[in-house]
Design a protein around this motif. Structure first.
Motif, mmCIF file in Angstrom:
data_model
loop_
_atom_site.group_PDB
_atom_site.id
_atom_site.type_symbol
_atom_site.label_atom_id
_atom_site.label_comp_id
_atom_site.label_asym_id
_atom_site.label_seq_id
_atom_site.Cartn_x
_atom_site.Cartn_y
_atom_site.Cartn_z
ATOM 1 N N LEU A 163 0.833 -1.203 0.000
ATOM 2 C CA LEU A 163 0.000 0.000 0.000
ATOM 3 C C LEU A 163 0.869 1.255 0.000
ATOM 4 O O LEU A 163 0.610 2.205 -0.747
ATOM 5 N N ALA A 164 1.906 1.247 0.821
ATOM 6 C CA ALA A 164 2.822 2.397 0.847
ATOM 7 C C ALA A 164 3.449 2.607 -0.528
ATOM 8 O O ALA A 164 3.548 3.745 -1.012
ATOM 9 N N GLY A 165 3.861 1.513 -1.167
ATOM 10 C CA GLY A 165 4.437 1.623 -2.506
ATOM 11 C C GLY A 165 3.438 2.154 -3.512
ATOM 12 O O GLY A 165 3.785 2.966 -4.378
ATOM 13 N N SER A 166 2.193 1.718 -3.404
ATOM 14 C CA SER A 166 1.142 2.213 -4.299
ATOM 15 C C SER A 166 0.973 3.722 -4.148
ATOM 16 O O SER A 166 0.901 4.458 -5.134
ATOM 17 N N LEU A 167 0.889 4.159 -2.919
ATOM 18 C CA LEU A 167 0.678 5.587 -2.666
ATOM 19 C C LEU A 167 1.900 6.405 -3.065
ATOM 20 O O LEU A 167 1.773 7.514 -3.589
ATOM 21 N N PHE A 168 3.082 5.846 -2.842
ATOM 22 C CA PHE A 168 4.319 6.544 -3.207
ATOM 23 C C PHE A 168 4.406 6.742 -4.720
ATOM 24 O O PHE A 168 4.898 7.771 -5.188
ATOM 25 N N ARG A 169 3.920 5.783 -5.482
ATOM 26 C CA ARG A 169 4.005 5.848 -6.943
ATOM 27 C C ARG A 169 3.020 6.818 -7.563
ATOM 28 O O ARG A 169 3.137 7.155 -8.747
ATOM 29 N N LEU A 170 2.037 7.260 -6.794
ATOM 30 C CA LEU A 170 1.073 8.209 -7.341
ATOM 31 C C LEU A 170 1.746 9.555 -7.593
ATOM 32 O O LEU A 170 2.588 9.990 -6.797
ATOM 33 N N PRO A 171 1.376 10.208 -8.682
ATOM 34 C CA PRO A 171 1.949 11.543 -8.926
ATOM 35 C C PRO A 171 1.455 12.537 -7.878
ATOM 36 O O PRO A 171 0.343 12.426 -7.368
ATOM 37 N N THR A 172 2.303 13.483 -7.566
ATOM 38 C CA THR A 172 1.919 14.527 -6.618
ATOM 39 C C THR A 172 1.618 15.812 -7.381
ATOM 40 O O THR A 172 2.155 16.055 -8.455
#
Length: 131
Positions: free
Chosen positions: A119-128
């Protein structure tokens, strides 16, 4: 709502309902049938089921917001397998005293850890976006 988000949210709701029932069963029916350490083991299974069913619900909300969330299916799978292995093995241990289920518990814990890291990796990969 995407089918996957719906699956996650319905699954989470059902797992939470079952956790409430199992918690009540442990508090009322098992109280006079098993020793205190076994009740604590049961409560641990219920607590981890609650936490990770809420994790599945949270994942469902994230999938509603970002339908193509990276690793979402892996994350959900790890949480679900973790509940089955970790909590399920603790429930089985208390109800049956089958010692052979003991080694399954840490595998469920490992699934929980991998699910949260996923989940952390998924959220980290999202563009900011700039604020």
């Amino acid at each position: 709502m995407t089918p996957f988000a719906k699956f996650l949210l319905v699954t989470a709701a059902l797992l939470l309902a079952v956790a409430v029932m199992l918690g009540a069963f442990g508090a009322h029916a098992l109280r006079n049938l098993v020793p205190e350490p076994a009740l604590l083991t049961w409560q641990t299974g219920v607590l981890y089921q609650f936490i990770h069913a809420l994790g599945i619900a949270l994942l469902g909300v994230f999938v509603l917001l970002v339908p193509q969330l990276p690793f979402a299916k892996a994350t959900g799978s790890f949480f679900l397998v973790g509940i089955l292995c970790f909590s399920g093995s603790l429930y089985a241990l208390v109800l049956t005293e089958w010692s052979w289920v003991g080694p399954i518990t840490p595998l469920g814990g490992l699934c929980f850890i991998v699910g949260w890291v996923s989940l952390a990796g998924s959220l980290f990969r999202l563009p900011t976006r700039p604020s």
